[in-house]
Structures are given as C-alpha cells and as structure tokens.
Write an enzyme that holds these catalytic residues in place. Structure first.
Site, PDB file in Angstrom:
ATOM      1  N   HIS A   1       0.804  -1.223   0.000  1.00  0.00           N
ATOM      2  CA  HIS A   1       0.000   0.000   0.000  1.00  0.00           C
ATOM      3  C   HIS A   1       0.835   1.271   0.000  1.00  0.00           C
ATOM      4  O   HIS A   1       0.434   2.275  -0.582  1.00  0.00           O
ATOM      5  CB  HIS A   1      -0.995  -0.025   1.152  1.00  0.00           C
ATOM      6  CG  HIS A   1      -2.177  -0.884   0.840  1.00  0.00           C
ATOM      7  ND1 HIS A   1      -2.314  -2.156   1.305  1.00  0.00           N
ATOM      8  CD2 HIS A   1      -3.229  -0.665   0.025  1.00  0.00           C
ATOM      9  CE1 HIS A   1      -3.422  -2.680   0.824  1.00  0.00           C
ATOM     10  NE2 HIS A   1      -4.001  -1.801   0.039  1.00  0.00           N
TER      11      HIS A   1
ATOM     12  N   ARG B   1     -10.242   4.646  -1.132  1.00  0.00           N
ATOM     13  CA  ARG B   1      -9.733   3.798  -0.036  1.00  0.00           C
ATOM     14  C   ARG B   1      -9.915   4.559   1.277  1.00  0.00           C
ATOM     15  O   ARG B   1      -8.981   5.175   1.786  1.00  0.00           O
ATOM     16  CB  ARG B   1      -8.250   3.484  -0.255  1.00  0.00           C
ATOM     17  CG  ARG B   1      -7.968   2.489  -1.368  1.00  0.00           C
ATOM     18  CD  ARG B   1      -6.486   2.126  -1.399  1.00  0.00           C
ATOM     19  NE  ARG B   1      -6.214   0.957  -2.185  1.00  0.00           N
ATOM     20  CZ  ARG B   1      -5.783   0.968  -3.450  1.00  0.00           C
ATOM     21  NH1 ARG B   1      -5.591   2.112  -4.072  1.00  0.00           N
ATOM     22  NH2 ARG B   1      -5.553  -0.170  -4.084  1.00  0.00           N
TER      23      ARG B   1
ATOM     24  N   ASN C   1      -5.213  -6.950  -6.776  1.00  0.00           N
ATOM     25  CA  ASN C   1      -4.036  -7.015  -5.894  1.00  0.00           C
ATOM     26  C   ASN C   1      -4.190  -8.150  -4.896  1.00  0.00           C
ATOM     27  O   ASN C   1      -3.283  -8.961  -4.698  1.00  0.00           O
ATOM     28  CB  ASN C   1      -3.866  -5.705  -5.115  1.00  0.00           C
ATOM     29  CG  ASN C   1      -3.759  -4.506  -6.020  1.00  0.00           C
ATOM     30  OD1 ASN C   1      -3.429  -4.668  -7.191  1.00  0.00           O
ATOM     31  ND2 ASN C   1      -4.047  -3.335  -5.515  1.00  0.00           N
TER      32      ASN C   1
ATOM     33  N   GLU D   1     -12.197 -10.079  -4.305  1.00  0.00           N
ATOM     34  CA  GLU D   1     -10.747 -10.153  -4.110  1.00  0.00           C
ATOM     35  C   GLU D   1     -10.335 -11.375  -3.307  1.00  0.00           C
ATOM     36  O   GLU D   1      -9.179 -11.527  -2.939  1.00  0.00           O
ATOM     37  CB  GLU D   1     -10.214  -8.857  -3.485  1.00  0.00           C
ATOM     38  CG  GLU D   1     -10.970  -8.370  -2.274  1.00  0.00           C
ATOM     39  CD  GLU D   1     -10.477  -7.014  -1.780  1.00  0.00           C
ATOM     40  OE1 GLU D   1      -9.435  -6.523  -2.228  1.00  0.00           O
ATOM     41  OE2 GLU D   1     -11.157  -6.442  -0.906  1.00  0.00           O
TER      42      GLU D   1
ATOM     43  N   CYS E   1     -10.348  -2.632 -10.061  1.00  0.00           N
ATOM     44  CA  CYS E   1      -9.738  -1.472  -9.404  1.00  0.00           C
ATOM     45  C   CYS E   1      -8.359  -1.803  -8.820  1.00  0.00           C
ATOM     46  O   CYS E   1      -7.752  -0.965  -8.163  1.00  0.00           O
ATOM     47  CB  CYS E   1     -10.648  -0.901  -8.329  1.00  0.00           C
ATOM     48  SG  CYS E   1     -10.952  -2.047  -6.977  1.00  0.00           S
TER      49      CYS E   1
HETATM   50  C1  PEP Z   1      -7.109  -4.834  -4.479  1.00  0.00           C
HETATM   51  O1  PEP Z   1      -6.950  -5.692  -3.613  1.00  0.00           O
HETATM   52  O2  PEP Z   1      -6.875  -5.026  -5.679  1.00  0.00           O
HETATM   53  C2  PEP Z   1      -7.583  -3.492  -4.112  1.00  0.00           C
HETATM   54  C3  PEP Z   1      -7.907  -2.604  -5.023  1.00  0.00           C
HETATM   55  O3  PEP Z   1      -7.619  -3.175  -2.795  1.00  0.00           O
HETATM   56  P1  PEP Z   1      -6.310  -2.838  -1.920  1.00  0.00           P
HETATM   57  O4  PEP Z   1      -5.147  -2.725  -2.857  1.00  0.00           O
HETATM   58  O5  PEP Z   1      -6.583  -1.577  -1.206  1.00  0.00           O
HETATM   59  O6  PEP Z   1      -6.228  -4.015  -1.018  1.00  0.00           O
HETATM   60 MG    MG Z   2      -7.772  -5.366  -1.653  1.00  0.00          MG
END
Ligand code: PEP
Ligand code: MG
Length: 590
Positions: free
Chosen positions: A199, A306, A466, A443, A514
C-alpha cells in the site's frame, strides 16, 4: 546536484514500483524500536533520576501542546482534542507517583521504571472491554513513547518531519508514513523490502513519486546525503552516479516528458475504442484532497475511495462529522459521475497507528483481522462510517462497496448493518440517497467462485486484483522475496477474472477492476478483452490507458484475450500482452 568523481558508481537492482526518475541526496530513514536501558542507580543519585522524570514530562508537554495547536489550525477542534487527552495522561498523578516510588524502591533508572509502570497501565486499559477506555491505552502508549524518547534524548519524529527534498531510502515504510509524505520534499522512494502492490507503493504512485522496492541490503551501503538516482522504470538505484550516467538520465527524463505530454494531449478526449466501445476510466483515491488530481487526469469519477486512509495517520477513529465532510467533498466534486466509497479496509498492512489496541499482532495479517471482518466485529466503528457515507450520498452519485467479502453471508451481514443505519437516519429525518448502489469487491477466491450468488445480492462488482492474485497464487503481496512469482498473467488469474465477469454479466451487473492491473497499460487490453466494463486506477495512469484504448478495437482485445486463455504459462501470456501493447503504441505514436 553534480556527480562526486571521487566515488565510483554503484548500481543496486530492485523492483520498479512507481515510474519516474529522481535525482538528489539520499535520506536514510531508520525507524528505530526504542531500546530501554535498565541499570541500578546509587541511592544518592535517585533524586536526580526523579528530577529527570520531571524534566522529560515538561519537555513532552511542550511538544504535545505545539502539535495540538498545529492540528487545531490545520484540521480543526475535533482532531485537536485528542492531544488534550494526551496532556491529561501527562498530568496523571498515579503514573508519576508510581514511577517515583519504583525508582526509590527498586533502585533502577528512571527509563526502566517509567517503562514498566506505563506498560502496566497500557495492558490494563487495553484489556477493558469498553471502546472508550481501551482507546486510552493507545493514548498512554503514545505519550509514554514520547516521554521515553525525551528521557533518552532521542527524537520521536515521523518520516515527514525529517524530510527536506530528499530521496527516501528505508527498510520499509508504512502506508501512513507514505500518506503523510510531502510530494515536494520526497523526490523518490527506495525500500529494501516491499512489492509493487504494497500500500505504501500504491500511495507513492498516486503521488507521482518514483519508487524502487526490494533493494536488498541497501541500508548497509548508503548513507544520508550521498548523491543518488532512482530509476522507477527499470527498478534501479544508482549511488554516486557518474557524469555519463547523469547525462544519460537527463536525456531519458526529457524523452519520458515528451511521451507524457503526448498522453496528456489526448486526456480530455472520450475513452472509446476504435470500434466505438466506451470504457469508463475512474480514479483510485486515498484522500479527499485528490479531487483536483483526478480532474487534471480526466478521471470519470472515483472507482475506489480507499477510505481507511482517513483513519491511518490520525490519533483516534475519525468522527461521523469529519468523515461526512470528506465524503461530501468528493461527492460534490464529481456531480453525476460515480464516487465509489469502499468501506474500511484496515488491517493487513494497514493497521491504524493511532489505535494499536484494535489491531493485535498477528502471524498472518493478510489472512487475519482485516476489512469487513474488522467492521463486522467493531460494529460501532462501522456504523459511524456508514452513517457518514449515507449522509454524503445526498450530495452526489455516491456508491458503496464492501472489501474482502468472502461470500453471501458476509455480504448480507454488511448490508444488514447498512440497513440499520438507513433506518436510523430515516427516523432522525436526515437526508440520504434511498437507491444507493451497493457493490462487492471480488478479491477473495471464494467470492469469485460464488460470484453468481453474490451477483444476485449486489448492484456491481469491482475486482481487487491485488488481493485476488495474492490469495489465488498464495503470494504475500508485500514479500519481496517472492515478488517475482506474483503473476497477473498466470492462467489461473485469467480464468478467474473471466468467471467473475461472465457471472456478473449473466446477472446483469457491471464488473470493474480497481486493482493495480487496471492501471498497467500492458494489461488493459487483456482485461477489456475478458469483458471487464470499467477500469479504476491511480489518476496519473489514466492518460496512458486512455491513449491505448483509443488506439485499439474491442475486437482485437477479445482476440487477444481468447489467445491468452489458450496459453498455459504466465510468461507466454505476458509476452502476448506486451507485444499487443508495443504494436499499438508504436502505431499510435508514429
Ligand atoms: C485490491 O486488492 O486489488 C484493491 C484494489 O484493494 P487494496 O489494494 O486496497 O487491497
Ligand atoms: Mg484489496
């Protein structure tokens, strides 16, 4: 800055994490765990130890009062109040008297005694099953750390407090460290650990700070103020760059600027393929002050807010009112365009530093107490946020989405809390959008495999690649040692994406992506070919994605996806995507 010809150039290789080139003095940032010494003090020296405690308390009081005044001026009264609570900890007679008594009776130094007494208080408060009282534990922890720093003559500043136009070189930095960085001060970022999807790196990308991660051993070899270049395209850190290297990077930087200007020139054109398919490109943001950045890059609203970043760097859980103001600012900035607010995704690599008692240490934080799991346990915190989002929905096209949903049970639980908040607001006569869209992030593989069921109970899907890749391939997304195994083009990832898109479409709902994959132009055609309807990415990446979309047809993208689905290795699929990207960019840029 010029090269130092007396030192020879050294090149370190890492993982390219945020594009761009930075040149300047390095700043080596070591977050020190405070070591508290323990030793015996002769009887006649004990009054001096007690005096040292008094001096440290006075010094700390001055520090906290200064921070409180600054926060009051910058953020407002609500946020400043926490520091009044911290000042009260300093006035606490019990803490002071017990420490003094411990110095007399144990004969140990003041640091050891103060540490032992404050730790006892922290544990006692943290164990109380009451939100308000257990939060006091974090107040005491924060204040105790400051007092110990004062006693040991060390500074307890954060990264941003140290910095003045430097390339930051650190073992690792936290997302809240990254979020508090000032773009004009941090020229670039190099970390020894981390990966492309950690992050802190995502934040660096959205701030256009060039970054290289996974540079092993860098802290042992670089000292502050040495001349460095970071190459965020190739993933290099160059220490003591030679005159030729400086010249080469000077030209490369110019070339990249020309390329960027070219992308930016078409940024206000519609995002439509050559065969007429519109692909909405939305923005991923962390804070409400990024609205202008989104507009500068022509983002069509926000696909992922976020929201947990509102919680990360503050000393206590933000109030409903302050969250409402943040969400409302974003909702109003985008009018009819959607603003998708993701509910809290704290935990994992994003614990809330101001409330550590809410995030006990875990062996596997990414498989742990995170996101919706945290919210369904701390329903009061969850409700505060949902009420704030609902109130903001009266001011724009706000939509809500829940992170880390594993299946319908959690989705139903989250929606039940949302309904409870809607009922409350209705009773109170407070306005909100009654037909607010509710989406689920996909996810976790279990959500992907039950996408047909989830699609019956929500209005849209947003795929978080992600995490989906992390959980599907069993690759910790922040572990640099296995970062090379994190393959967005793994055949399993493609199959799973296709499955989610098909299930969503069969139920008549839209599917967006996303995760970071959506902002990588090499993967954009593949995602669209798999049937993804919308993409959401960090604002600076929108222009290149749009440029490519305008240079390709959906028919070609579908053929690319069909070809990719027939291949059996991630490397082959990667090559296919890269070829598609290069061919189309070369054609479009002449
Ligand atoms: C993801 O997991 O792809 C996502 C967009 O959320 P984060 O990266 O904040 O976990
Ligand atoms: Mg995520």
């Amino acid at each position: 800055m010029s090269s130092d010809s007396t030192k020879s150039e050294v090149i370190f290789e890492g993982i390219p994490a945020s594009p761009g080139i930075a040149h300047g003095a390095g700043f080596v940032y070591r977050k020190s765990e405070l070591e508290v010494p323990e030793y015996q003090v002769p009887v006649d020296a004990r009054p001096a130890e007690i005096k040292r405690l008094g001096d440290a308390l006075i010094k700390t009081r001055g520090q906290i009062a200064a921070i409180r005044d600054q926060v009051r001026a910058n953020l407002g009264e609500d946020e400043a109040q926490i520091f009044d609570a911290h000042l009260m900890v300093l006035e606490d007679r019990a803490l002071i008297t017990e420490t003094e008594r411990a110095i007399e009776t144990s004969g140990k130094n003041v640091e050891a005694c103060f540490n032992a007494v404050s730790q006892r208080y922290i544990t006692a408060f943290a164990e109380i099953d009451d939100e308000y009282l257990s939060e006091r534990a974090s107040d005491i922890r924060d204040v105790a750390s400051r007092v110990l720093h004062a006693l040991l003559g060390k500074t307890s500043e954060t990264l941003s407090e140290h910095l003045g136009r430097h390339v930051v070189i650190a073992d690792d930095i936290t997302p809240s460290d990254a979020a508090s960085l000032d773009r004009s001060a941090a020229l670039g970022l190099v970390t020894a650990s981390g990966s492309k999807t950690s992050h802190a790196v995502i934040v660096a990308r959205s701030m256009k700070i060039p970054a290289v991660v996974g540079v092993h051993g860098v802290l042992d070899q670089v000292v502050s103020d040495e001349d460095v270049i970071i190459d965020g395209y190739e993933g290099l850190l160059i220490l003591h760059p030679s005159a030729e290297t400086l010249e080469r990077y000077g030209s490369l930087r110019e070339e990249k600027q020309v390329f960027e200007q070219r992308m930016m020139a078409a940024v206000n054109e519609p995002s439509v393929t050559l065969d007429g398919v519109a692909v909405p490109l939305r923005a991923n943001i962390e804070k409400e002050d990024e609205c202008q950045l989104v507009k500068d890059h022509a983002g069509e609203g926000v696909g992922l807010f976020r929201s947990e970043y509102l919680y990360l760097a503050v000393p206590k859980v933000p109030t409903e009112e302050s969250q409402y103001m943040s969400y409302r600012t974003v909702a109003e900035a985008f009018g009819a365009a959607p603003v998708v607010i993701r509910t809290l995704d704290l935990g994992g690599d994003k614990p809330m530093s101001g409330a550590p008692h809410l995030f006990p240490r875990e062996d596997n934080p990414f498989l742990g107490f995170r996101a919706i799991r945290f919210c369904l346990k701390h329903v009061d915190i969850f409700k505060t946020q949902l009420r704030a989002i609902l109130r903001a929905s009266a001011h724009g096209n706000v939509q809500i989405m829940f992170p880390m949903i594993s299946g319908t049970t959690e989705l139903r639980q989250a929606k039940a809390v949302l309904e409870e908040c809607q009922e409350e607001l209705k009773r109170e006569g407070v306005a909100f959008k009654s037909d607010l869209k509710v989406g689920s992030m996909i996810e976790i593989p279990s959500a992907a495999l039950t996408a047909d069921q989830l699609a019956q109970e929500c209005d849209f899907f947003s795929i978080g690649t992600n995490d989906l890749i992390q959980y599907l391939l069993a690759i910790d997304r922040v572990n640099d040692r296995i970062a090379h195994l994190y393959e967005p083009t793994h055949p399993a990832v493609l199959r799973m994406l296709k499955e989610v898109v098909d299930k969503g479409h069969a139920a008549g709902i839209k599917v967006s992506v996303c995760g970071e994959m959506a902002g990588d132009p090499v993967y954009v055609p593949l995602l669209l070919g798999l049937g993804v309807d919308e993409l959401s990415m960090t604002p600076p990446l929108i222009p290149a994605a749009k440029f490519l979309i305008r240079a390709m047809s959906m028919k070609e993208a579908k053929a690319l996806a069909d070809g990719a689905l027939a291949l059996t290795s991630g490397a082959e699929i990667e090559r296919l995507c890269l070829q598609f990207y290069r061919d189309h960019m070369a054609e479009a840029t002449g």
